[in-house]
Design an enzyme around this catalytic site. Structure first.
Site, PDB file in Angstrom:
ATOM      1  N   ASP A 149       3.577  14.283  15.004  1.00 19.21           N
ATOM      2  CA  ASP A 149       3.832  14.185  13.556  1.00 19.21           C
ATOM      3  C   ASP A 149       2.517  14.286  12.793  1.00 19.21           C
ATOM      4  O   ASP A 149       2.269  13.519  11.853  1.00 19.21           O
ATOM      5  CB  ASP A 149       4.545  12.877  13.231  1.00 19.21           C
ATOM      6  N   LEU A 172       0.819  -1.212   0.000  1.00 19.92           N
ATOM      7  CA  LEU A 172       0.000   0.000   0.000  1.00 19.92           C
ATOM      8  C   LEU A 172       0.849   1.257   0.000  1.00 19.92           C
ATOM      9  O   LEU A 172       0.406   2.320  -0.421  1.00 19.92           O
ATOM     10  CB  LEU A 172      -0.925   0.009   1.223  1.00 19.92           C
TER      11      LEU A 172
END
Length: 481
Positions: A306, A183
């Site tokens: 993040d 992916l």
């Protein structure tokens, strides 16, 4: 099932095989051969007269069926691809076989897709001794043994034409999951699509290699074992509709495998780039959900560190969809009023206090608020507030908090949205607002959006805290821009 029921394939001559091939060559083959069923402890000498698929009988191997159509069914009924009769099974066994006993299928005969076996029988179809269950499915893999009506009545061995990407992975993974396509790739490892073999549910499996370097290299090492397991520890403890849930984890000496929810809508960055930018309504719907995820994390004493569009995943391709915050690889548990001293994060989204101290100073969960401001800016305009192309290094722009609403897209954005972004992109973390203030901002006080978001999040409006209670602090004073 007795071993003596095996066909005597040694008696089949080369001419017999040649004649059979001649008969079958005239039949069109619609698709590539994606699998094969070998007879095991079952008479299949007459298989060639009944099955639509190619069967090869040789002196050196038992008969087999090449699977080259999307679906293959077996049972007593005449409409099956393989019709089981007294020529294949003893009477006491045949009476336990259903009209359609099982069906095997591979979508579009696509070798990248998993192979499913569905049990339609009254008395059961078994794979490697495990009952599938009436009308239930599971995923077949190479060398799986199919038994009929009893786990000891082993009838077929399945061979997959595609040895999927999981063949080199640990047995703990391959015994439970079918490993499909990649992916994506990240700083911390490879993400693959996997299927639970027993439930057929899709997941995203993140494979992270542990770095075996010396202890002294750990400070700047993204694959540090301690850091990897920190991500796993955090994710296993979380349960929120807008936060990715960990389904399973396999820890090996050199790697860790995290099986996570699969979000088929892709990430927020791809959605923004595809659409060029998101309109006010969709930006608000997504941002509201993100803020609820961040509030949940902050209330748990967790700072993400993040936050960026790449790490926000969408449940579907629908315009209005649920989103989930992911990738806690740079997160850390922190106690109330404590600080973090590790320099991390993505430069374009990282807060100025992190850059100003080069990671040696103290910074708190307010770094997430800054990142949220950058994400909202990007959603509404399709551009970044800080970039090297703007005349000076992006890092210098971030340290000074210098940005402009100069892109033509901002002409259609409300002043309230700009005001919220300006508040979040405050250089001084002490005056930068909290997540509660952000959630209570006037731009987010849109009842239509709130109702849609809560429906997606499956939050009961009557049981949820009123948005009026989000005003827990007054707006912070800031210098004129």
């Amino acid at each position: 099932m007795a071993r003596e029921n095996c066909p005597d394939t040694q008696g089949a001559t080369q001419s017999q095989a040649s004649n059979l091939w001649t008969q079958l060559e005239s039949q069109p083959i619609e698709n590539v051969v994606w699998g094969r069923l070998y007879g095991k402890n079952i008479k299949v000498k007459t298989l060639g007269t009944r099955v639509k698929h190619k069967i090869l009988i040789t002196n050196s191997s038992p008969p087999y069926v090449d699977l080259c159509h999307e679906k293959f069914a077996a049972g007593r009924g005449e409409g099956n691809d393989l019709v089981l009769t007294l020529k294949e099974l003893p009477e006491k066994m045949l009476c336990r076989i259903s009209k359609v006993h099982f069906q095997i299928r591979r979508e579009n005969c696509d070798l990248s897709k998993p192979v499913y076996i569905q049990d339609f029988s009254r008395n059961g179809t078994f794979v490697n001794g495990e009952l599938i269950g009436t009308n239930k499915c599971r995923i077949l893999q190479n060398d799986d043994i199919i038994a009929l009506s009893h786990p000891n009545c082993q009838a077929f061995v399945f061979k997959d034409s595609n040895l999927n990407e999981g063949q080199d992975l640990p047995k703990e993974i391959t015994s439970s999951y079918y490993v499909s396509k990649k992916l994506g790739f990240g700083a911390c490892g490879i993400v693959r699509l996997v299927y639970d073999r027993r439930t057929c549910i899709k997941y995203a499996m993140k494979h992270v290699m542990k770095n075996m370097l010396a202890e002294s290299t750990k400070v700047n090492n993204l694959n540090d074992p301690e850091r990897v397991m920190n991500e796993a520890k955090i994710m296993k403890a979380l349960a929120h509709p807008c936060v990715i849930k960990m389904h399973d984890i396999v820890d090996k000496p050199d790697s860790v495998y995290m099986v996570l929810e699969f979000m088929k809508g892709g990430d927020l960055l791809k959605r923004i780039t595809t659409k060029k930018r998101l309109n006010d309504h969709i930006s608000k719907l997504f941002f509201y959900q993100m803020c609820h995820a961040v509030k949940y994390l902050h209330d748990k004493g967790i700072t993400h560190r993040d936050l960026k569009p790449d790490n926000v995943l969408l449940e579907s391709a629908d315009e209005e969809t649920l989103l989930k915050v992911s990738d806690f690889g740079l997160s850390k548990f922190v106690q109330k009023n404590s600080v973090m001293r590790t320099l991390c994060g993505t430069p374009q989204y990282v807060a100025p206090e992190v850059l100003l101290t080069q990671g040696r100073g103290a910074y708190t969960k307010k770094v997430d608020i800054w990142s949220l401001g950058v994400v909202l800016f990007t959603c509404l305009s399709g551009t970044l507030p800080f970039h090297d192309d703007y005349g000076s290094p992006a890092i210098d722009q971030i340290k000074k908090g210098k940005f402009k609403f100069s892109h033509p897209a901002w002409k259609t954005v409300s002043q309230r949205a700009k005001s919220l972004i300006t508040d979040m992109l405050t250089v001084d973390p002490n005056t930068r607002p909290s997540i509660d203030y952000v959630l209570g901002h006037s731009w987010l006080r849109d009842q239509i959006v709130i109702s849609k978001a809560k429906a997606l999040m499956k939050i009961d409006p009557l049981g949820d805290v009123s948005d009026d209670e989000n005003f827990l602090e007054p707006p912070q004073k800031r210098a004129k821009r």
